[in-house]
Design a protein around this motif. Structure first.
Motif, short mmCIF file in Angstrom:
data_model
loop_
_atom_site.label_atom_id
_atom_site.label_comp_id
_atom_site.label_asym_id
_atom_site.label_seq_id
_atom_site.Cartn_x
_atom_site.Cartn_y
_atom_site.Cartn_z
N ARG A 121 0.84 -1.21 0.00
CA ARG A 121 0.00 0.00 0.00
C ARG A 121 0.87 1.26 0.00
O ARG A 121 0.59 2.23 -0.71
N THR A 122 1.94 1.23 0.79
CA THR A 122 2.85 2.38 0.84
C THR A 122 3.52 2.60 -0.52
O THR A 122 3.58 3.72 -1.02
N ILE A 123 4.04 1.53 -1.11
CA ILE A 123 4.71 1.63 -2.42
C ILE A 123 3.76 2.20 -3.46
O ILE A 123 4.12 3.12 -4.22
N LYS A 124 2.54 1.69 -3.52
CA LYS A 124 1.58 2.18 -4.51
C LYS A 124 1.27 3.66 -4.31
O LYS A 124 1.06 4.40 -5.28
N SER A 125 1.23 4.10 -3.05
CA SER A 125 0.93 5.51 -2.80
C SER A 125 2.04 6.43 -3.30
O SER A 125 1.79 7.60 -3.61
N VAL A 126 3.26 5.89 -3.38
CA VAL A 126 4.38 6.67 -3.94
C VAL A 126 4.38 6.59 -5.46
O VAL A 126 4.47 7.61 -6.16
N LEU A 127 4.26 5.40 -5.99
CA LEU A 127 4.35 5.22 -7.45
C LEU A 127 3.19 5.87 -8.19
O LEU A 127 3.33 6.23 -9.37
N ASN A 128 2.05 6.02 -7.54
CA ASN A 128 0.87 6.59 -8.20
C ASN A 128 0.70 8.09 -7.97
O ASN A 128 -0.37 8.64 -8.25
N GLN A 129 1.74 8.75 -7.49
CA GLN A 129 1.65 10.18 -7.27
C GLN A 129 1.37 10.94 -8.56
O GLN A 129 1.84 10.58 -9.64
N THR A 130 0.60 12.01 -8.44
CA THR A 130 0.34 12.86 -9.61
C THR A 130 1.61 13.58 -10.06
O THR A 130 1.73 13.95 -11.23
N TYR A 131 2.53 13.79 -9.15
CA TYR A 131 3.84 14.37 -9.48
C TYR A 131 4.78 13.22 -9.81
O TYR A 131 4.90 12.26 -9.02
N LYS A 132 5.46 13.29 -10.94
CA LYS A 132 6.18 12.12 -11.45
C LYS A 132 7.69 12.17 -11.30
O LYS A 132 8.34 11.13 -11.43
N ASN A 133 8.27 13.33 -11.05
CA ASN A 133 9.74 13.42 -10.99
C ASN A 133 10.22 12.98 -9.60
O ASN A 133 10.67 13.79 -8.79
N ILE A 134 10.08 11.68 -9.34
CA ILE A 134 10.34 11.12 -8.02
C ILE A 134 11.41 10.03 -8.10
O ILE A 134 11.36 9.16 -8.98
N GLU A 135 12.32 10.10 -7.18
CA GLU A 135 13.29 9.03 -6.95
C GLU A 135 12.84 8.28 -5.69
O GLU A 135 12.76 8.86 -4.61
N TYR A 136 12.54 6.99 -5.84
CA TYR A 136 12.01 6.22 -4.71
C TYR A 136 13.08 5.26 -4.20
O TYR A 136 13.62 4.44 -4.96
#
Length: 369
Positions: A22-37
């Motif tokens: 659930r945590t991973i999905k909440s990061v990967l599905n962000q409306t803002y895309k320029n993310i390093e996870y």
């Protein structure tokens, strides 16, 4: 906007197979895309690594190696981060899907070193509370921001350091107060950023947390330049924290206080409202029976509330009665109306009194009084 900021998000895990996806999905599905996870795992022995590998092609970096605790793992993640802004979301919490977009917008508009927001809390009984935080000026004696909502500039970490591993439970408060004392600018987004699950705190960790919080406040008290007695404010906050955290954490303290209060008496709840419902859930959780809600509202008496009957004070039978009043304090009109009923004996408790009794039990156990 996406080209302006690379945002690094860190999740620290250890045996988190039940909540991590659930945590991973909440990061990967962000409306803002320029993310390093980035995920930092402490050598989990359950299915956590399998979940991480499931999303391997979408996770920027991950490691699994021994650490010396939560904050050591967070520091590892910060050292791996390349982003201008760095956020940390634990493996049992999750972001709102537009969280990063709102944080970046605030960062671009204000240039602040620390940006945070509001947080939705879930307790063990399923209640939700939208937390708005407190004024930043209270950072001297209170964690004025919700750490799962916090994003800090990489340059701020570089200048003022990361988490102090001397603190096992409250190093996030020490870091925020250290940044605040050093003049780092804080800004807040007035929206829900993260979702956080309360509860599960052991008595040992509960005690350590509030003691660490107090010691951290005292550590920086000499920097305070206001007119108030900062040490008195710290002590007041310490005593309050004992009560409010107990309701969120150690079940044995809450349960014992309820047993001392209720005994074998008939229990009624004055106030067919959200706070009354929450108290009913606590009572039911610890095996008590609630006779009814008491309320002057005719509609509630006709319809019932949360599956429980609602009665007028005059309808209460004789006997040894315990009444929880779903208000901070017990107003005079409640005492007057209850006093007109056919009671043999009536004992009240309010939200404030409940906190006081929890505080007493905690201190008795802590100091073996």
């Amino acid at each position: 906007m996406e080209n302006e900021f690379l945002v690094s998000i860190i999740t620290v895990t250890y045996n988190a197979e039940e909540t991590l996806e659930r945590t991973i999905k909440s990061v990967l599905n962000q409306t803002y895309k320029n993310i390093e996870y980035i995920i930092v795992d402490g050598v989990s022995t359950d299915g956590t690594i399998d979940i991480i590998k499931k999303y391997d092609n979408k996770i920027s970096k991950w490691i699994s190696e021994p650490d010396v605790g939560l904050y050591d793992a967070m520091n590892k993640g910060i050292s791996m981060a390349s982003g201008e802004l760095i956020g940390i979301i634990n493996a049992d919490d999750f972001y709102e899907l537009d969280a990063v977009e709102k944080i970046v917008k605030c960062a671009m508009e204000t240039g602040a070193g620390v940006i945070s927001g509001n947080q939705r809390h879930f307790d063990s009984l399923g209640h939700t509370i939208d937390g708005m935080g407190t004024p930043i000026e209270r950072m001297w004696y209170d964690m004025a921001v919700y750490h799962p909502t916090v994003f800090v500039r990489k340059s701020v970490y570089n200048e003022y350091g990361t988490f102090d591993l001397k603190y096992r439970i409250d190093a996030d408060y020490e870091l925020m107060l250290r940044l605040y004392v050093n003049g780092v600018s804080f800004e807040k987004v007035d929206s829900i950023i993260s979702n956080f699950y309360l509860g599960g705190t052991s008595v040992e960790n509960f005690s350590l947390m509030i003691d660490e919080s107090r010691s951290i406040s005292i550590k920086y008290a000499d920097y305070y330049r206001g007119n108030e007695n900062i040490l008195s404010l710290i002590e007041e906050r310490y005593l309050f924290q004992i009560a409010i955290t107990a309701l969120q954490g150690p079940a044995d303290i809450v349960g014992d206080v309820l047993r001392m209060w209720a005994g074998n008496n008939d229990i009624y709840i004055w106030g067919a409202c959200k706070r009354g419902k929450e108290f009913m859930d606590y009572l039911l959780h610890f095996g008590f029976k609630v006779n009814a809600f008491v309320d002057k509202d005719a509609k509630k008496r006709a319809d019932g509330y949360e599956g429980m009957k609602v009665i007028d004070p005059s309808e209460i039978s004789e006997g040894n009665i315990k009444v929880y009043v779903a208000m901070k304090n017990i107003p005079d009109y409640v005492r007057e109306e209850m006093g007109q009923s056919r009671f043999c004996e009536c004992k009240y408790i309010s939200w404030e009194t409940l906190q006081q009794q929890i505080r007493i039990v905690y201190l008795q156990r802590k100091y073996a009084i």
